[in-house]
Design an enzyme around this catalytic site. Structure first.
Site, short mmCIF file in Angstrom:
data_model
loop_
_atom_site.label_atom_id
_atom_site.label_comp_id
_atom_site.label_asym_id
_atom_site.label_seq_id
_atom_site.Cartn_x
_atom_site.Cartn_y
_atom_site.Cartn_z
N ARG A 47 42.49 44.71 45.46
CA ARG A 47 42.13 44.80 44.04
C ARG A 47 43.38 44.68 43.19
O ARG A 47 44.49 44.68 43.70
CB ARG A 47 41.35 46.10 43.74
CG ARG A 47 41.81 47.26 44.55
CD ARG A 47 42.44 48.44 43.90
NE ARG A 47 42.85 48.32 42.56
CZ ARG A 47 44.11 48.36 42.18
NH1 ARG A 47 45.11 48.49 43.06
NH2 ARG A 47 44.44 48.29 40.92
N GLY A 48 43.15 44.57 41.87
CA GLY A 48 44.26 44.29 40.96
C GLY A 48 44.30 42.78 40.77
O GLY A 48 44.23 42.02 41.76
N ARG A 90 34.62 38.46 41.66
CA ARG A 90 34.96 39.35 40.54
C ARG A 90 35.25 38.46 39.32
O ARG A 90 36.23 37.71 39.32
CB ARG A 90 36.16 40.24 40.89
CG ARG A 90 35.85 41.20 42.04
CD ARG A 90 36.81 42.36 42.09
NE ARG A 90 36.51 43.36 41.08
CZ ARG A 90 37.33 44.36 40.76
NH1 ARG A 90 38.50 44.47 41.37
NH2 ARG A 90 36.98 45.24 39.84
N GLN A 197 41.49 54.75 40.89
CA GLN A 197 42.69 54.00 41.29
C GLN A 197 43.97 54.72 40.86
O GLN A 197 45.00 54.62 41.52
CB GLN A 197 42.67 52.59 40.68
CG GLN A 197 41.63 51.66 41.26
CD GLN A 197 40.33 51.69 40.48
OE1 GLN A 197 39.96 52.72 39.91
NE2 GLN A 197 39.61 50.58 40.45
N ASP A 238 43.78 42.26 33.21
CA ASP A 238 43.00 41.35 34.06
C ASP A 238 42.81 39.99 33.42
O ASP A 238 42.63 38.99 34.10
CB ASP A 238 41.64 41.97 34.38
CG ASP A 238 41.79 43.01 35.47
OD1 ASP A 238 42.21 44.14 35.14
OD2 ASP A 238 41.58 42.67 36.65
N LYS A 249 41.20 47.66 33.00
CA LYS A 249 40.31 48.69 33.55
C LYS A 249 39.63 49.51 32.45
O LYS A 249 40.28 49.91 31.48
CB LYS A 249 41.13 49.59 34.48
CG LYS A 249 40.40 50.74 35.14
CD LYS A 249 39.14 50.34 35.88
CE LYS A 249 39.38 49.29 36.93
NZ LYS A 249 38.09 48.69 37.42
O1 MRU Z 1 39.07 47.14 39.46
P1 MRU Z 1 40.52 46.97 39.77
O2 MRU Z 1 41.12 48.10 40.53
O3 MRU Z 1 40.81 45.62 40.40
O4 MRU Z 1 41.22 46.94 38.33
C1 MRU Z 1 42.60 46.74 38.26
C2 MRU Z 1 43.14 46.80 36.89
O5 MRU Z 1 42.42 46.99 35.93
C3 MRU Z 1 44.60 46.53 36.73
O6 MRU Z 1 45.13 47.25 35.66
C4 MRU Z 1 44.83 45.03 36.48
O7 MRU Z 1 44.15 44.26 37.43
C5 MRU Z 1 46.27 44.69 36.51
S1 MRU Z 1 47.00 44.85 38.10
C6 MRU Z 1 48.60 44.35 37.99
#
Ligand code: MRU
Length: 352
Positions: A47-48, A90, A197, A238, A249
């Site tokens: 994830r991320g 996603r 997270q 994202d 997020k």
């Molecule tokens: O749902 P996730 O855990 O994939 O969400 C991640 C985030 O919102 C992060 O802040 C974003 O992807 C940046 S990661 C460098």
């Protein structure tokens, strides 16, 4: 630092750190088929935004290695179908489709129908995406650490660290760089409901490097700011629209509003691959909605009455007027973002 993604050359296989099991257990998922990579992205084992882009790129290499066709066109059509499946896992993080498009472009530019040659080119491109992300994060760190005072307290949300990228992290990269520059930096980590997270991953990363971190629940941020316990907020992203609106997020928007109300700067740290200049504003960013059980259950335990109606958007959009600056691998972008993001795309590195 835990390794999030590793390609095993001899075995034609991708290993992904299973982040759903952290911090209790460090285990890797072995993927020899692109569908396993797609499943790992969907369930947030990986994830991320930058990490899912890199993982999907390697996933496409696995798919390409297995495609069989008599003609180049037929082969490319199969690879494209796998890319569509990976991209659909996603929808919010643009890094996913950005990475896949980059690989497909490399394949179509190659002008060969030889599956072995194409597969090797795709692997080369996936490695390049991975390497560029890791080195880009170091640059984000260098540019952004100037915003952290000699003795500073930073609030962050979710996990935008090494675990969310090819290494070092974006928001946490800035914090790492400040620490490496000799600053006395401490962090407040929002737990980040519903999947935690912040509590599970951000605190783990920072504790491993002895960077002082204090965990808070999401609803404590306002009081933390009112008590003047935080100097600045840094989050990842994202997707960033061309006007500077930022999807990140769920909960990020609330933090930005609070930061504005308390006169605290709000920074977004992200590689340029997160910028989507095709979108005019954040209204056009697709927001992923996830299963209601993520809200009603935790660790298999029911937290709410069975059958209760739930809304579970995984991301929100922070309007650009709440963002102080965007720290990218090409430099720092300040308002007006509409103008300056485009300028940064054309001219490369600068502070504008
Ligand atoms: O749902 P996730 O855990 O994939 O969400 C991640 C985030 O919102 C992060 O802040 C974003 O992807 C940046 S990661 C460098």
């Amino acid at each position: 630092m835990l390794e999030t993604i590793r390609w095993l050359p001899g075995e034609e296989c991708l290993e992904l750190l299973d982040q759903t099991r952290l911090p209790a257990e460090i285990s890797y998922i072995k993927c020899s088929d692109y569908r396993q990579v797609a499943a790992a992205i969907k369930c947030l084992a990986v994830r991320g935004a930058p990490a899912i882009g890199a993982a999907a790129a390697y996933g496409l290499v696995l798919a390409a290695g297995k495609c069989r066709a008599n003609a180049e066109e037929e082969y490319l059509a199969q690879v494209e179908a796998a890319a569509r499946e990976l991209a659909a896992t996603r929808p919010t993080a643009v890094n996913l489709s950005w990475a896949l498009t980059r690989l497909l472009q490399r394949a179509s530019d190659a002008g060969t129908g030889d599956p072995a040659v194409l597969r090797d080119l795709l692997l080369e491109e996936a490695h390049a995406i991975f390497r560029e992300d890791a080195s880009g994060n170091r640059k984000i760190g260098e540019y952004g650490q100037g915003f952290i005072p000699q003795k500073g307290s930073v609030l962050t949300h979710c996990n935008a660290g090494a675990l969310a990228t090819a290494g070092y992290g974006t928001a946490l990269g800035v914090i790492r760089a400040a620490r490496n520059a000799g600053k006395d930096v401490s962090v407040y980590a929002d737990e980040t409901r519903p999947l935690l997270q912040g509590a599970r991953l951000t605190t783990l990363e920072l504790l491993q490097e002895n960077i002082p971190v204090t965990l808070i629940t999401d609803n404590m941020a306002g009081f933390l700011m009112a008590k003047k316990m935080v100097d600045l907020v840094i989050v990842g992203a994202d997707r960033i629209a061309s006007n500077g609106d930022v999807a990140n997020k769920i909960g990020t928007y609330g933090l930005a509003v609070l930061a504005k109300a308390h006169n605290i700067p709000f920074y977004v740290a992200a590689p340029f691959s997160t910028v989507d200049l095709s979108l005019h504003s954040g209204d056009e960013i697709p927001i992923e909605e996830r299963d209601h059980t993520e809200v009603t259950h935790h660790g298999g335990r029911l937290l709410a009455p069975a059958g209760v109606k739930v809304w579970n958007p995984a991301f929100d959009v922070t309007p650009h007027h709440l963002v102080t600056a965007i720290i990218t691998d090409r430099g720092i972008v300040r308002p007006p973002f509409g103008e300056n993001l485009k300028k940064t795309t054309r001219q490369g590195l600068q502070d504008c």
